[in-house]
Write an enzyme that holds these catalytic residues in place. Structure first.
Site, mmCIF file in Angstrom:
data_model
loop_
_atom_site.group_PDB
_atom_site.id
_atom_site.type_symbol
_atom_site.label_atom_id
_atom_site.label_comp_id
_atom_site.label_asym_id
_atom_site.label_seq_id
_atom_site.Cartn_x
_atom_site.Cartn_y
_atom_site.Cartn_z
ATOM 1 N N CYS A 70 0.868 -1.170 0.000
ATOM 2 C CA CYS A 70 0.000 0.000 0.000
ATOM 3 C C CYS A 70 0.911 1.228 0.000
ATOM 4 C CB CYS A 70 -0.857 -0.020 1.271
ATOM 5 S SG CYS A 70 -1.892 1.429 1.487
ATOM 6 N N CYS A 177 -0.951 3.821 -6.414
ATOM 7 C CA CYS A 177 -1.863 3.238 -5.427
ATOM 8 C C CYS A 177 -2.082 1.817 -5.920
ATOM 9 C CB CYS A 177 -3.177 4.009 -5.396
ATOM 10 S SG CYS A 177 -4.474 3.133 -4.492
HETATM 11 N N1 DGL Z 1 -3.899 0.588 -2.060
HETATM 12 C C1 DGL Z 1 -3.697 1.770 -1.256
HETATM 13 C C2 DGL Z 1 -2.474 2.539 -1.741
HETATM 14 O O1 DGL Z 1 -1.638 1.983 -2.428
HETATM 15 C C3 DGL Z 1 -4.971 2.548 -1.174
HETATM 16 C C4 DGL Z 1 -5.071 3.362 0.071
HETATM 17 C C5 DGL Z 1 -6.468 3.768 0.453
HETATM 18 O O2 DGL Z 1 -7.160 2.939 1.054
HETATM 19 O O3 DGL Z 1 -6.852 4.905 0.202
HETATM 20 O O4 DGL Z 1 -2.282 3.691 -1.431
#
Ligand code: DGL
Length: 248
Positions: A70, A177
């Protein structure tokens, strides 16, 4: 067998897990906190608290090494986690910066608000010849978590977030993301030109240091399981896995 912990605010980190399992055998323990996603617009303190709860949970599985799948958590919590748990935590942003630096020309960083606010990609890539544009896309994670990985609502949001890319024909777009590789096709369809779409998780396995000859298990824990997110887990992972609902 090496035990690898992988975690994200929700489904997105599965795009990282997918790249890992292509190349490396291990027992994988994944925690996706779908019940509390998105994290990207939350405060730093809240993100740290939730991340701590994730890692406390995964620690039960005797984890040898963690992959922070993440970007948002990577930018906020990597040092805190390494210090607290005295283990290796590999942040996806490190792989993202390494992958992106292979490309020439300007970049668009498409990310959550927290990742954009950290300027981690801009600080790592910008110089007198390269401009790094940043766009926070706060609606995308929620749409993806709710199974809206194509369709009008997604397209409307993408057209808005990609406006600067279409206007300036930015040659490289970093999917900063881990949820965004799930909608890569829709991103391409909403661009008026052909860009290099950079997935930070590509080749991640080559950056992680462990080797096992035998196949391990893939254990996925989610704090919320429903038909929509089960469908997306299946859409991402092309292998056998165990999926369980867990409170953390
Ligand atoms: N997959 C997360 C990232 O890479 C998303 C974060 C979120 O929940 O906003 O930032």
């Amino acid at each position: 067998m090496t035990n690898i912990g992988v975690f994200d605010s929700g489904l997105g980190g599965l795009t990282v897990l997918k790249e890992l399992i292509k190349e490396k055998n291990a027992n994988y323990y994944y925690l996706g906190d779908s019940k509390r996603a998105p994290y990207g617009s939350r405060s730093k303190d809240e993100i740290l608290k939730f991340t701590d709860e994730i890692v406390e949970f995964l620690e039960k599985y005797d984890i040898d090494q963690y992959i922070i799948a993440c970007n948002t958590i990577s930018t906020i919590a990597t040092e805190y986690l390494e210090e607290k748990y005295q283990k290796k935590f590999y942040p996806i942003t490190k792989a993202g910066l390494e992958n992106a630096s292979q490309y020439e020309g300007d970049f668009l960083v498409l990310a959550t608000k927290a990742t954009v606010d950290s300027h981690i990609y801009k600080n790592g890539l910008e110089n007198e010849k390269i401009e790094v544009y940043e766009v926070a896309a706060p609606n995308l994670v929620e749409l993806i978590e709710n199974g809206k990985i194509c369709g009008d609502e997604l397209d409307e949001n993408l057209l808005n977030y990609l406006e600067i890319a279409n206007k300036n024909q930015i040659p490289n777009i970093i999917l900063a993301c881990t949820h965004y590789p799930i909608i890569k096709k829709a991103i391409e369809e909403n661009l008026s030109y052909e860009a290099n779409i950079i997935n930070p998780a590509e080749n991640i396995a080559s950056k992680i240091n462990f080797k096992e000859n035998n196949k391990g298990s893939i254990n996925i824990f989610m704090t919320q399981v429903n038909e929509k997110n089960k469908m997306i887990v299946d859409h991402i992972l092309d292998c056998d896995y165990n999926l369980e609902l867990k409170e953390i």
